[in-house]
Every structure is written in C-alpha cells, then in structure tokens.
Motif scaffolding. Structure first.
Motif, PDB file in Angstrom:
ATOM      1  N   SER A 132       0.999  -1.330  -0.235  1.00 50.01           N
ATOM      2  CA  SER A 132      -0.298   0.052   0.252  1.00 50.01           C
ATOM      3  C   SER A 132       0.916   1.095   0.287  1.00 50.01           C
ATOM      4  O   SER A 132       0.262   2.495  -0.308  1.00 50.01           O
ATOM      5  CB  SER A 132      -0.935  -0.311   1.362  1.00 50.01           C
ATOM      6  N   ALA A 133       2.381   1.081   0.240  1.00 47.75           N
ATOM      7  CA  ALA A 133       2.936   3.042   0.776  1.00 47.75           C
ATOM      8  C   ALA A 133       2.911   3.197  -0.324  1.00 47.75           C
ATOM      9  O   ALA A 133       3.245   4.492  -1.057  1.00 47.75           O
ATOM     10  CB  ALA A 133       4.165   2.674   1.093  1.00 47.75           C
ATOM     11  N   PHE A 134       3.044   2.330  -2.443  1.00 50.80           N
ATOM     12  CA  PHE A 134       3.258   2.696  -3.609  1.00 50.80           C
ATOM     13  C   PHE A 134       1.773   3.808  -3.805  1.00 50.80           C
ATOM     14  O   PHE A 134       2.113   4.733  -4.304  1.00 50.80           O
ATOM     15  CB  PHE A 134       3.352   1.528  -4.558  1.00 50.80           C
ATOM     16  N   PHE A 135       0.547   3.256  -2.799  1.00 56.41           N
ATOM     17  CA  PHE A 135      -0.557   4.637  -3.058  1.00 56.41           C
ATOM     18  C   PHE A 135      -0.472   5.069  -1.564  1.00 56.41           C
ATOM     19  O   PHE A 135      -1.635   5.958  -2.212  1.00 56.41           O
ATOM     20  CB  PHE A 135      -1.424   3.169  -3.380  1.00 56.41           C
ATOM     21  N   THR A 136      -0.204   5.301  -0.228  1.00 60.65           N
ATOM     22  CA  THR A 136      -0.374   6.027   0.094  1.00 60.65           C
ATOM     23  C   THR A 136       0.834   7.041  -0.073  1.00 60.65           C
ATOM     24  O   THR A 136      -0.058   7.807   0.846  1.00 60.65           O
ATOM     25  CB  THR A 136      -0.297   5.452   1.695  1.00 60.65           C
ATOM     26  N   ARG A 137       1.815   7.055  -0.586  1.00 59.18           N
ATOM     27  CA  ARG A 137       2.775   8.454  -0.442  1.00 59.18           C
ATOM     28  C   ARG A 137       2.522   8.893  -2.229  1.00 59.18           C
ATOM     29  O   ARG A 137       2.623   8.445  -2.972  1.00 59.18           O
ATOM     30  CB  ARG A 137       3.846   8.000  -0.911  1.00 59.18           C
TER      31      ARG A 137
END
Length: 502
Positions: A461-466
């Motif tokens: 999810s880090a790819f979408f939350t940043r």
C-alpha cells in the motif's frame, strides 16, 4: 559552474575535437541517407567505445547524436525523402522549395534551425537538470518504481499505432530484461541452462541487432537500395537574410518549446515533435494555405522542434536516469558501460561526466554548424553513396562489435536473434521505442519495486499512500485507459451519425 567549464575545456582538447569532427562527418552521412539514422550510428559506436576513455567515448557518441539528427533534413530537402522520421515534416516544404530552384535557401534554413533548436535546448537542460535532480533526491524507492512504471506506460500509450501492439512490444522488452541472475536470490531466470545468459542479454547485442541489422535486413528485403537522382541544385552562398529569421521568429519560438516538451516526455523524441510542431505552426500562421508549397515557416518549425527535442530528452536522462527517447536510451547504455549510474546522484557523484555531456553537446553543435555551412555544396554527393558499400560496412562493423563485447560467438548469435525478433516486430508493426525503453528500465523498475516492498515490510500500500508515487501511478493508468475511452467514444459517435443519416 567550475565543473562545467572544466568539462568544456576537456571537449576542446585537440584529440577530442578531432574525434568530434570525424564522427560528425559519419553522423551526417547516417542522418542524410534514408534508411540509416543516428540511432544506427550510435549502436555501431557503442562497442567501439568500451575500451576508450569516458571523455573520448562521449565526445564521439554526442557528435553522432547531434549530426545524425541534424543531417536528416538533407535527404528531405534534396530528394523529398527524409533521412529519418525526425525530418518527415521538413519534406513538406523543403523539397518544394528545392524544386523552385531555392535549394540553397532551404538547406541554410535547415542548418540554422537545427543549430538554434539544439543550442537553446541544451542551455535550458544545463540549467534545469540540477534543479530536477535536487527534487528527485527527495524521493524514495516507491516514487522511483512508480516513475519507471509511468515512463514505460507513457512510452506505450504515446507511441503511434495500436495500443495492444505498443503494450505487447513493451511486455517483450520487460520480459527480456528479466533474463539473467536474480540479484536478490542468486537464481538464474529464463536462461534455459545457457550460462552465457547468467549476466542477462547484452545491451550491445540488442542495440546492434534491433537498430543496425534489422534496418538493413528490412531495407534489403523491400528493395530500398535505390534513391531518386539528385538534380543539380546549384548550391552557392548563404541563401537567406536576417529578415528570413525575424519574419518567422514567432513560429521558431513556438516550435522550440513544443520540441523541448515533447523531448522531455519518455519515448517521444524528434520523430514526433516535428509533426506536432509543424501542425501547430501551420494552424496558427496567417497564411496556412502556403504550407506544403515551399513555405519557410514549415522548415523552421520542423527542424527547430526536432533538434530542441535533444535537450528535452537529455534532461530526464541526466536528472532522473529515465531516457527521453531510444537514442538517449543508448547513451544511457554508454554511461553504464563506463561504470556510471545515471540518476539524481550522478550530478553530485560524477559532475565531470554530467557536465561533459552538456558541454559536449554545445561544442558538437557549434562544430556541426560550421561544417554544414562550409560543406553544404557537397551535400548532394552524400546521397550518391552506393548502398552496397554502406550495408556491407555496417554489417561488418556490427559483427565485430558484437563479438568484441565478450569475445564470444554467443554475442553474435544473440545479435542475430535480436535482428530476427526486430524483423518479426517490423512485420507485425510493433514499435521499437517501447521495446527498447522497457528493456532498459526493466532492471530499475524491479530494483526499486523490491526495495520499496522490503522497506515497507511487505506492505504494497506504500506505493498508493505516498502522494507523489500515487500521482505517477494515476498518470500511468490514465495514459493507458484514455486512448481506449477515446476510441470507444469516437466509435459510438460515428454510429450515431450513421443512424441519423439513415
């Protein structure tokens, strides 16, 4: 600025100047003759530069780049056949001008337009690249993975032709980039027991096969070995005055910024910018009916824009490690061959080489301008060189280059295999740019993606939350979906028109 001036002094050393001049002559030939191009010239140069000093290697590569792109207007002007796709729009007005007996004027406009486009764009690239690199240093592996993904999808989406074929070419490039030893697990992937592939497919073999051997094979198969007879153009003097420049200054400025922006977009380059700039200048000109009849603004627009794409493509190559087009992808290969890692850190860790590229383009541009102005009366002779001499020489150089990269026949087999793949792609009308750029970026995409997942303890999810990473992903998705939506809407609109007509 100290690093820039030091690099400038390196470029004007006698040996480097001599290499630039010799390569510029060869590049001019490759650019002028239809069927050849700067890309083929650089693919042949790459294996030759392996044992050279980095300074000398890039003086030659940049000279081939500048002279090859610039020289493509010669064929467009004298015989109505562009030397490469970067000068397709030049043909529309340059050749009619030649038919009117104004070949000198058309050639001089092409020479000066190429110079203006290159010199202004490289100055902007020199100023902007450090700024973009500083911003890029604030990004993490998540943003870089998304940026690589965005660049690859933009190349596929913006390439001409069927979206499916563009995506297929991209997929082939990504798949070939996966061949070799996995850096994390140490497991050989897709090598089928061939230990020669443990290090991956040689980028030199791919570039020689895809660009040099493929083009020659297809030209020979199509029977494209004869050019129209070059008529006596009576090329003398300068042919233009200052008024020719000032009268079209608006078209020159608009075409320049179009070329700079299109060059900055991954996978676009001069082959697209000249067509976009020509169409824009024509639509905004007071006399659009004059275009296609030998109107100078058409030549200015095409040649300024395609050369402005050079500086535009160099910006992401230096600042982000993302090639702007297929030629800068090969320059990226050249950097890797000499042990350099392109990207934001390159300007700080290797400022001498980074600024050497900016200074080298500047010096090459000035030397090519002088050479073209002094020798333009002999341009028709370039188009009379027999193809059977050119093709034989290019093939010999390609085979020697492929063998020399690893001193192994296996590299030659890989080159021939890539040539066959390129021919199949050509028959199937699969574009080359998405393939080669996907292959180059595949390793970076995998590396940053795996680092991002590892740093986040397996959380995707880090790819979408940043925020920045999400923006790149959204741009990539929209670039793929929008052409499909546009096509569906166009089809429905067409059906409605037919039904109303009935």
């Amino acid at each position: 600025m100290d690093a820039y001036f030091s690099s400038l002094l390196l470029c004007i050393e006698p040996l480097n100047l001599m290499l630039i001049l010799i390569t510029a002559v060869v590049g001019l030939i490759f650019g002028a003759i239809p069927g050849l191009s700067a890309a083929i010239g650089i693919s042949l140069l790459l294996p030759m530069t392996i044992g050279m000093q980095t300074t000398q290697a890039f003086c030659m590569l940049l000279s081939m780049y500048i002279s090859g792109v610039s020289g493509s207007f010669i064929g467009a002007t004298l015989i109505g056949i562009p030397g490469s796709s970067s000068s397709i729009a030049t043909t529309f007005d340059a050749y009619p001008m030649t038919q009117k007996g104004q070949a000198t004027r058309a050639l001089t406009i092409g020479i000066l337009a190429s110079f203006f486009g290159t010199i202004a764009s490289i100055i902007i690239a020199t100023l902007l690249s450090p700024v973009i690199a500083d911003l890029a240093l604030q990004l993490g592996p998540w943003e870089y993975a998304s940026l690589c993904f965005c660049a690859i999808t933009l190349v596929a989406a913006l390439s001409q032709g069927s979206m499916f074929k563009c995506l297929l070419a991209t997929s082939i490039g990504l798949a070939m980039g996966c061949i070799g030893m996995d850096k994390v697990t140490g497991v050989a992937r897709y090598t089928f027991g061939a230990h020669e592939l443990d290090g991956g497919i040689s980028v030199i073999a791919i570039t020689l096969g895809i660009f040099a051997c493929r083009q020659i094979s297809m030209n020979y198969a199509k029977g494209n070995q004869e050019l129209p007879e070059v008529k006596d153009a009576n090329i003398k003097g300068i042919g233009i005055s200052l008024i020719d420049i000032t009268h079209h200054i608006g078209a020159i400025i608009r075409a320049f910024f179009i070329g700079l922006w299109v060059g900055f977009l991954p996978g676009m380059g001069s082959g697209v910018s000249n067509m976009i700039a020509y169409a824009h200048v024509k639509s905004s000109d007071k006399h659009p009916e004059e275009f296609g009849k030998g109107y100078p603004a058409g030549i200015w627009a095409s040649e300024v824009s395609n050369n402005a794409s050079i500086g535009g493509a160099i910006i992401p190559m230096i600042a982000l490690g993302i090639p702007g087009d297929s030629i800068t992808a090969m320059l990226l290969i050249g950097l890797m061959i000499h042990g350099l890692q392109p990207g934001p850190l390159m300007l700080t860790s290797n400022p001498d080489i980074s600024y050497l590229i900016f200074a080298g383009v500047l010096v090459c541009c000035l030397l090519v301008l002088g050479m073209q102005l002094l020798t333009k009366r002999w341009f028709p002779l370039l188009l009379k060189i027999p193809y059977h001499y050119l093709y034989s020489t290019i093939l010999i150089v390609a085979f020697i280059g492929a063998y020399g990269t690893a001193n192994s026949m296996f590299s030659i087999y890989v080159m021939i295999g890539c040539c066959i793949l390129g021919v199949i792609m050509g028959v199937g009308k699969l574009p080359i740019s998405p393939f080669i750029l996907a292959f180059i970026l595949s390793k970076s995409l995998e590396e940053y993606f795996r680092k991002g997942v590892s740093y986040a303890d397996g959380d995707y999810s880090a790819f979408f939350t940043r925020p920045i990473s999400l923006i790149f992903i959204l741009i990539a998705v929209i670039s793929i979906i929008w052409p499909i939506v546009k096509k569906i809407r166009s089809t429905k609109k067409h059906q409605i028109v037919i039904e109303n007509y009935k």
